[in-house]
Every structure is written in C-alpha cells, then in structure tokens.
Design a protein around this motif. Structure first.
Motif, PDB file in Angstrom:
ATOM      1  N   MET A   1      11.357   4.990 -20.660  1.00  0.00           N
ATOM      2  CA  MET A   1      12.250   4.318 -19.759  1.00  0.00           C
ATOM      3  C   MET A   1      11.614   3.059 -19.159  1.00  0.00           C
ATOM      4  N   LEU A   2      10.470   3.203 -18.494  1.00  0.00           N
ATOM      5  CA  LEU A   2       9.812   2.056 -17.866  1.00  0.00           C
ATOM      6  C   LEU A   2       8.697   1.478 -18.735  1.00  0.00           C
ATOM      7  N   ASP A   3       8.475   2.055 -19.880  1.00  0.00           N
ATOM      8  CA  ASP A   3       7.385   1.632 -20.775  1.00  0.00           C
ATOM      9  C   ASP A   3       6.033   1.626 -20.063  1.00  0.00           C
ATOM     10  N   VAL A   4       5.799   2.693 -19.300  1.00  0.00           N
ATOM     11  CA  VAL A   4       4.536   2.859 -18.574  1.00  0.00           C
ATOM     12  C   VAL A   4       3.950   4.193 -19.003  1.00  0.00           C
ATOM     13  N   SER A   5       2.649   4.201 -19.240  1.00  0.00           N
ATOM     14  CA  SER A   5       2.006   5.456 -19.625  1.00  0.00           C
ATOM     15  C   SER A   5       1.970   6.407 -18.434  1.00  0.00           C
ATOM     16  N   LYS A   6       1.903   7.711 -18.727  1.00  0.00           N
ATOM     17  CA  LYS A   6       1.857   8.720 -17.659  1.00  0.00           C
ATOM     18  C   LYS A   6       0.622   8.507 -16.785  1.00  0.00           C
ATOM     19  N   SER A   7      -0.499   8.235 -17.398  1.00  0.00           N
ATOM     20  CA  SER A   7      -1.732   8.055 -16.623  1.00  0.00           C
ATOM     21  C   SER A   7      -1.647   6.806 -15.737  1.00  0.00           C
ATOM     22  N   GLY A   8      -1.032   5.754 -16.268  1.00  0.00           N
ATOM     23  CA  GLY A   8      -0.850   4.532 -15.471  1.00  0.00           C
ATOM     24  C   GLY A   8       0.054   4.764 -14.271  1.00  0.00           C
ATOM     25  N   TYR A   9       1.132   5.551 -14.491  1.00  0.00           N
ATOM     26  CA  TYR A   9       2.057   5.864 -13.393  1.00  0.00           C
ATOM     27  C   TYR A   9       1.341   6.661 -12.314  1.00  0.00           C
ATOM     28  N   HIS A  10       0.607   7.705 -12.706  1.00  0.00           N
ATOM     29  CA  HIS A  10      -0.079   8.558 -11.727  1.00  0.00           C
ATOM     30  C   HIS A  10      -1.171   7.789 -10.979  1.00  0.00           C
ATOM     31  N   GLU A  11      -1.826   6.871 -11.683  1.00  0.00           N
ATOM     32  CA  GLU A  11      -2.831   6.031 -11.009  1.00  0.00           C
ATOM     33  C   GLU A  11      -2.163   5.162  -9.935  1.00  0.00           C
ATOM     34  N   TRP A  12      -1.001   4.576 -10.295  1.00  0.00           N
ATOM     35  CA  TRP A  12      -0.261   3.731  -9.344  1.00  0.00           C
ATOM     36  C   TRP A  12       0.222   4.552  -8.154  1.00  0.00           C
ATOM     37  N   GLU A  13       0.682   5.781  -8.431  1.00  0.00           N
ATOM     38  CA  GLU A  13       1.217   6.642  -7.372  1.00  0.00           C
ATOM     39  C   GLU A  13       0.137   7.034  -6.366  1.00  0.00           C
ATOM     40  N   LYS A  14      -1.098   7.216  -6.824  1.00  0.00           N
ATOM     41  CA  LYS A  14      -2.197   7.641  -5.953  1.00  0.00           C
ATOM     42  C   LYS A  14      -2.898   6.468  -5.270  1.00  0.00           C
ATOM     43  N   ARG A  15      -2.567   5.257  -5.691  1.00  0.00           N
ATOM     44  CA  ARG A  15      -3.216   4.064  -5.147  1.00  0.00           C
ATOM     45  C   ARG A  15      -2.906   3.955  -3.643  1.00  0.00           C
ATOM     46  N   PRO A  16      -3.887   3.611  -2.809  1.00  0.00           N
ATOM     47  CA  PRO A  16      -3.630   3.463  -1.370  1.00  0.00           C
ATOM     48  C   PRO A  16      -2.721   2.256  -1.092  1.00  0.00           C
ATOM     49  N   MET A  17      -2.062   2.289   0.034  1.00  0.00           N
ATOM     50  CA  MET A  17      -1.148   1.220   0.425  1.00  0.00           C
ATOM     51  C   MET A  17      -1.933  -0.078   0.630  1.00  0.00           C
ATOM     52  N   SER A  18      -1.374  -1.181   0.145  1.00  0.00           N
ATOM     53  CA  SER A  18      -2.049  -2.471   0.309  1.00  0.00           C
ATOM     54  C   SER A  18      -1.951  -2.912   1.769  1.00  0.00           C
ATOM     55  N   ALA A  19      -2.744  -3.896   2.132  1.00  0.00           N
ATOM     56  CA  ALA A  19      -2.761  -4.391   3.513  1.00  0.00           C
ATOM     57  C   ALA A  19      -1.395  -4.973   3.903  1.00  0.00           C
ATOM     58  N   SER A  20      -0.753  -5.678   2.977  1.00  0.00           N
ATOM     59  CA  SER A  20       0.556  -6.261   3.301  1.00  0.00           C
ATOM     60  C   SER A  20       1.624  -5.175   3.437  1.00  0.00           C
ATOM     61  N   GLU A  21       1.557  -4.148   2.591  1.00  0.00           N
ATOM     62  CA  GLU A  21       2.500  -3.027   2.717  1.00  0.00           C
ATOM     63  C   GLU A  21       2.297  -2.305   4.047  1.00  0.00           C
ATOM     64  N   GLN A  22       1.022  -2.119   4.432  1.00  0.00           N
ATOM     65  CA  GLN A  22       0.721  -1.449   5.703  1.00  0.00           C
ATOM     66  C   GLN A  22       1.233  -2.281   6.880  1.00  0.00           C
ATOM     67  N   ARG A  23       1.081  -3.601   6.794  1.00  0.00           N
ATOM     68  CA  ARG A  23       1.560  -4.476   7.874  1.00  0.00           C
ATOM     69  C   ARG A  23       3.082  -4.405   7.989  1.00  0.00           C
ATOM     70  N   ARG A  24       3.760  -4.371   6.855  1.00  0.00           N
ATOM     71  CA  ARG A  24       5.218  -4.268   6.870  1.00  0.00           C
ATOM     72  C   ARG A  24       5.671  -2.950   7.504  1.00  0.00           C
ATOM     73  N   GLU A  25       4.961  -1.871   7.204  1.00  0.00           N
ATOM     74  CA  GLU A  25       5.307  -0.567   7.805  1.00  0.00           C
ATOM     75  C   GLU A  25       5.070  -0.594   9.313  1.00  0.00           C
ATOM     76  N   ASP A  26       3.967  -1.227   9.736  1.00  0.00           N
ATOM     77  CA  ASP A  26       3.681  -1.360  11.174  1.00  0.00           C
ATOM     78  C   ASP A  26       4.746  -2.221  11.856  1.00  0.00           C
ATOM     79  N   LEU A  27       5.152  -3.301  11.179  1.00  0.00           N
ATOM     80  CA  LEU A  27       6.204  -4.163  11.733  1.00  0.00           C
ATOM     81  C   LEU A  27       7.533  -3.417  11.861  1.00  0.00           C
ATOM     82  N   LYS A  28       7.840  -2.563  10.905  1.00  0.00           N
ATOM     83  CA  LYS A  28       9.078  -1.778  10.978  1.00  0.00           C
ATOM     84  C   LYS A  28       9.093  -0.914  12.237  1.00  0.00           C
ATOM     85  N   LEU A  29       7.946  -0.325  12.557  1.00  0.00           N
ATOM     86  CA  LEU A  29       7.856   0.506  13.764  1.00  0.00           C
ATOM     87  C   LEU A  29       8.051  -0.341  15.026  1.00  0.00           C
TER      88      LEU A  29
END
Length: 187
Positions: A1-29
């Motif tokens: 479907m997404l042409d992504v390997s299972k290992s690549g997907y799981h690596e992405w899923e476990k990756r910590p939130m980036s600084a910009s993503e964390q800032r956006r979450e803090d801004l939402k609060l």
C-alpha cells in the motif's frame, strides 16, 4: 500500500518526536488554555495576541492552523441591541422619582428594569423590582419572550407585601411601546 518495508515502518513508529513536533504539541496546549480562559470566544487573532503578550514567539497562521487541527471554534457573540423601543405617539411618562433613587423607609419607592440575558439556548428576559431604601431586589420575573406584562412588572412578581404609597401604585419601569400595548389590553 505505502511501499514501505515493515522494518522501516516500525523504525519510524518508534522514533522519538522531533523538536518541531514537540513545540507544536506544546503550542496546542497553550492555545487550548488561552481559548478556554476566554470562554471559548477568542479567534486565532486574539489567541495569537495573548500568546505574544505572554512572551510566546509564534506566527498567527500557525495558531490558526493548530486551532483548526484541535477543532477550536469560537462562539459568535451577538451584539446587544436596545430593548426599549420609544413610542413616538405616546405622551411622555412623568419621572415620578425625579432621578432620586433614595428612600427613607422600605417600600416607599421602588424602581424596575428589564435585562436581556443571552444564553446558548436563546435570549431570556429578566424583569426586576428594586426597593430604593434597601437597594435589594424584592421581586423578579423571567421569560423567554418579551411580553408587555413582563415589562410592566406587575405586582404579582413581588414576593412580599409592600406598602401602597402613591409611588408604588404608580410604579412604571419603562417608556417603551410594550407599556402602551399592555395598557391598551388591560385598561
């Protein structure tokens, strides 16, 4: 479907939130806090201004985008309009209290008013009777309509007996057309 390997997907899923993503979450609060403190009335411009006043560096378009993501939609407050409609054909009502809202004893002089209260379910109209001696509300009536009988503050809304001084018998709370209509129906 997404042409992504299972290992690549799981690596992405476990990756910590980036600084910009964390800032956006803090801004939402922060945005949610400012929005709730405003009584859910502030749009993105006012929320942005409040954040800037608090020292938070953020672009107004980012605030707008994050408010949309979170689903924050401000309540539209309607402008108040005057309740009393002057009747140009009526004779002027005498000022029985001569703008003197003091009294030497309870029940000697009473005044009334009507106020529109805007609620989420629609407007309510509150008529009150106030004793000029104690400055306390001695009677009130509430209605979802604005009938003449409510405006005229009939004595049935008074919860306790009051003296029948000439001032009380002449109690007139408004000069609007509602009073004239009420007089025409109840001579």
């Amino acid at each position: 479907m997404l042409d992504v390997s299972k290992s690549g997907y799981h690596e992405w899923e476990k990756r910590p939130m980036s600084a910009s993503e964390q800032r956006r979450e803090d801004l939402k609060l922060l945005i949610d806090f400012v929005f709730e403190e405003s009584g859910r009335t502030y749009g993105y411009r006012r929320v942005h201004a409040e954040l800037r006043r608090a020292g938070v560096e953020v672009d107004d378009e980012l605030v707008r985008k994050l408010m949309r993501e979170v689903g924050l939609v401000p309540v539209q407050v309607k402008r108040r309009r005057g309740l009393t409609v002057a009747d140009k054909t009526a004779t002027p009502i005498p000022d029985l209290v001569r703008r003197d809202f003091t009294a030497s004893r309870s029940g000697e002089k009473m005044i009334g008013d009507i106020t529109q209260i805007d609620t989420a379910e629609g407007a309510l109209f509150l008529a009150t009777v106030i004793d000029c001696f104690s400055k306390s509300v001695i009677g009130w009536a509430l209605d979802s309509r604005y009938p003449a009988s409510l405006v005229c503050a009939r004595p049935s809304i008074w919860p306790r007996p009051v003296s029948r001084s000439p001032m009380v018998r002449s109690f007139i709370p408004t000069e609007g057309v509602q009073r004239r209509r009420h007089r025409a129906r109840h001579p």
